[in-house]
Design an enzyme around this catalytic site. Structure first.
Site, short mmCIF file in Angstrom:
data_model
loop_
_atom_site.label_atom_id
_atom_site.label_comp_id
_atom_site.label_asym_id
_atom_site.label_seq_id
_atom_site.Cartn_x
_atom_site.Cartn_y
_atom_site.Cartn_z
N ASN A 82 0.86 -1.18 0.00
CA ASN A 82 0.00 0.00 0.00
C ASN A 82 0.90 1.23 0.00
O ASN A 82 1.45 1.61 1.03
CB ASN A 82 -0.90 -0.03 1.25
CG ASN A 82 -1.84 1.16 1.31
OD1 ASN A 82 -1.77 2.06 0.49
ND2 ASN A 82 -2.71 1.15 2.30
N ARG A 110 -2.69 -2.08 -3.41
CA ARG A 110 -3.88 -1.27 -3.19
C ARG A 110 -3.82 -0.08 -4.16
O ARG A 110 -2.83 0.66 -4.19
CB ARG A 110 -3.90 -0.75 -1.75
CG ARG A 110 -5.05 0.19 -1.53
CD ARG A 110 -5.03 0.75 -0.13
NE ARG A 110 -6.21 1.55 0.10
CZ ARG A 110 -6.19 2.79 0.56
NH1 ARG A 110 -5.04 3.37 0.84
NH2 ARG A 110 -7.31 3.44 0.75
N HIS A 154 -13.01 2.95 0.32
CA HIS A 154 -13.00 1.95 1.40
C HIS A 154 -13.69 0.65 0.97
O HIS A 154 -14.14 -0.12 1.82
CB HIS A 154 -13.74 2.45 2.66
CG HIS A 154 -13.06 3.56 3.41
ND1 HIS A 154 -13.77 4.55 4.03
CD2 HIS A 154 -11.75 3.82 3.65
CE1 HIS A 154 -12.93 5.40 4.62
NE2 HIS A 154 -11.71 4.97 4.39
N ARG A 207 -11.90 15.80 7.66
CA ARG A 207 -12.72 16.16 6.49
C ARG A 207 -14.12 16.56 6.92
O ARG A 207 -14.70 15.94 7.81
CB ARG A 207 -12.81 14.98 5.50
CG ARG A 207 -11.50 14.60 4.87
CD ARG A 207 -11.74 13.59 3.75
NE ARG A 207 -10.50 12.97 3.34
CZ ARG A 207 -10.24 11.67 3.42
NH1 ARG A 207 -11.16 10.82 3.89
NH2 ARG A 207 -9.09 11.19 3.02
N GLU A 236 -7.90 -4.90 5.78
CA GLU A 236 -7.83 -4.58 4.35
C GLU A 236 -6.69 -5.32 3.66
O GLU A 236 -6.81 -5.73 2.52
CB GLU A 236 -7.69 -3.06 4.17
CG GLU A 236 -8.97 -2.34 4.56
CD GLU A 236 -8.85 -0.83 4.56
OE1 GLU A 236 -8.46 -0.27 5.59
OE2 GLU A 236 -9.16 -0.21 3.53
#
Ligand code: AMP
Length: 403
Positions: A7, A94, A183, A244, A388
Site C-alpha cells: 500500500n 492497493r 473503502h 474532512r 484490508e
C-alpha cells in the site's frame, strides 16, 4: 503460496506478507517519511520461534529506495521470511481509484498501468504513488503476478440513481463526475465476515457497513452488493471525519472563494485537512475528544454529537434504501473501539429495529467479531475487525487462481 500486499502512499509504504495456505501474516512493515531528511523503516517478522522487530532510521529518497529496503528486509537471513524473489507468487497492490473501468481486481499489465495513470486526475494524491509502487515491484519481483485491488471497485454495483449527481449530464458523460465511493475493500471484507458469522448466504445478505476510522464511510449492501455509499466523487463527501468536513452545501465553496477570497487550493486544504472533528474542536483523535467530553468540554461534546448525528441520518437513509436490513456492522479504529460512538449512533433507533445491549457493547472484545444488539433487536449489530491487507491478499489469490 506467498503473497505480498503493498500500500504505497505519497510518503509512506505499508506492506504485509501472507502465507495463503495458513492465512497467516508472516511479516509486516511500514516505510515512513519518504523524500524527507529523516526516514524510518519498521519491519516485523511475525513468524518463527522468535518474532522480531527491526527499526532502521535513514533517509529514503523515493519509493524505489523504500521498496528496495523492504525487499532486502523480507529476504534478510535474520529477519526475513523468504529466501529469494521467486518465492513470492503474487503481489497485491492497493490502488485507490479504479474509476468506471475497474469493477474487480485485475492482473496488472502495461494497459492497466496506463488506465490507472489516466485516472490520476481523480485521485491526484493516491494513484501516482500507487503506480510508483507497481512499477518498482515489477522490477524487483519480475516473476510475481502483480494484481491491482481498487478501493472503488466494490461500489461499481451502485445503480445510476445512487451514483449520479443532479448536475448537467455532460459533467458525467464527458468528465466522469459521479459517486465512486471508497473503502470498498473494507466494506466488502466486513460484510462477508458478518454474513458468514450470521450464517446468511452473502448473495442474500443486506447490511449497513460503517467504516469509522480517521477517514469514514458507510455502505448500503443489498444481496451482498454495494448499492449506496457515503463518500462520493472524492473521499470528502458523507460522514464527518477526523479532518474532512463530509457533506456540505456546495455553495459554501463558492462563498469561501468569491466572498472570503480563498483560492481553490486553500479551500481544498481547509475542507480535507482542517475540518471535521479537528475543525470543530481542535483535535481529530476520537480518544482525545472522548476524554475532553468526559471533562465537560463544550466543543468536544458538540463535535461528537454532530459526528454521531450524521451517521444516524445515513443509517435512516440506508434502511429506507434497503427495506430489509440483517445487520449493522461497525468497523475500523473508531467503529471497533469506541463504545460511546456506537451507543450515541444507535440510541433512538428502536423504531427502526436497532436496539443495543449496553453490557455487550461495553464488553465487545477487541479484534474479534461480536454481536452487541439486545435480545429483541430486529437488526443484528456487529463489531467486526476489518483487515484490508488480508482482503487484498485474498482478492489477489482469487485473481491468480483464475489465470
Ligand atoms: P483508523 O483510521 O481505522 O486507523 O482509525 C483511527 C482512529 O480510530 C483514531 O483517530 C482514533 O480516533 C480512533 N480510535 C482508535 N482507538 C480508539 C479507542 N480505543 N477509542 C476511541 N477511538 C479510537
Amino acid at each position: 503460496m506467498k503473497i505480498l500486499v503493498i500500500n504505497c502512499g505519497s510518503s509512506s509504504i505499508k506492506y504485509q506478507l501472507f502465507d495463503m495456505e495458513r492465512t497467516a501474516a508472516l511479516a509486516s512493515g511500514l516505510v515512513e517519511r519518504i523524500g524527507e531528511a529523516e526516514g524510518r523503516i519498521t519491519h516485523h517478522r511475525l513468524t518463527g520461534a522468535h518474532p522480531r522487530t527491526v527499526t532502521l532510521d535513514a533517509p529514503i529518497a523515493d519509493h524505489h529506495a523504500g521498496l528496495t529496503r523492504m525487499a532486502d528486509l523480507i529476504m534478510d537471513p535474520e529477519v526475513g521470511v523468504i529466501a529469494a524473489p521467486v518465492e513470492l507468487a503474487a503481489i497485491g497492490h492497493r490502488v485507490v481509484h479504479g474509476g468506471e473501468r475497474f469493477s474487480a481486481s485485475t492482473i496488472i499489465d502495461d494497459e492497466v498501468i496506463d488506465a490507472i495513470q489516466a485516472l490520476s486526475p481523480f485521485a491526484p494524491l493516491h494513484n501516482p504513488p500507487n503506480l510508483a509502487g507497481i512499477r518498482v515491484a515489477r522490477k524487483l519481483f519480475p516473476r510475481a503476478v502483480q494484481v491491482a485491488v481498487f478501493d472503488t471497485a466494490y461500489h461499481q454495483t451502485l445503480p445510476a440513481a445512487a451514483y449520479r449527481y443532479a448536475i448537467p449530464t455532460e459533467f458525467y458523460e464527458e468528465h466522469g463526475i459521479r459517486v465512486y465511493g471508497f473503502h470498498g475493500t473494507s466494506h466488502h471484507y466486513v460484510a462477508r465476515l458478518a454474513a458468514r458469522h450470521l450464517d446468511i448466504p452473502f448473495n442474500h445478505f443486506n447490511a449497513i457497513t460503517l467504516h469509522l476510522g480517521n477517514g469514514a464511510s458507510m455502505a448500503a449492501v443489498e444481496n451482498g452488493r454495494s448499492v449506496d455509499t457515503s463518500m462520493g466523487f472524492t473521499p470528502l463527501a458523507g460522514l464527518i471525519m477526523g479532518t474532512r468536513s463530509g457533506d456540505l452545501d456546495p455553495a459554501v465553496v463558492y462563498f469561501m472563494g468569491t466572498r472570503l477570497g480563498f483560492s481553490f487550493e486553500e479551500i481544498d486544504r481547509i475542507l480535507n485537512k482542517e475540518s471535521g472533528l479537528l475543525g470543530l474542536c481542535g483535535v481529530n483523535d476520537l480518544r482525545d475528544i472522548e476524554r475532553r467530553r468526559e471533562a465537560g468540554d463544550a466543543a468536544a461534546t458538540l463535535a461528537l454529537d454532530m459526528y454521531a448525528y450524521r451517521i444516524k441520518k445515513y443509517i435512516g437513509a440506508y434502511i429506507a434504501a434497503l427495506g430489509r436490513v440483517d445487520a449493522l456492522v461497525f468497523t475500523a479504529g473508531v467503529g471497533e473501539n469506541s463504545l460511546l460512538v456506537r451507543e450515541l449512533v444507535c440510541t433512538g433507533l428502536d423504531l427502526l429495529g436497532v436496539t443495543l445491549d449496553a453490557e455487550k457493547n461495553a464488553t465487545a472484545a477487541r479484534g474479534q467479531l461480536s454481536e452487541i444488539q439486545a435480545a429483541d433487536s430486529r437488526v443484528k449489530v456487529l463489531v467486526a475487525p476489518t483487515n484490508e491487507e488480508l482482503e487484498i491478499a485474498n482478492q489477489t489469490l482469487a485473481v491468480v487462481r483464475k489465470t
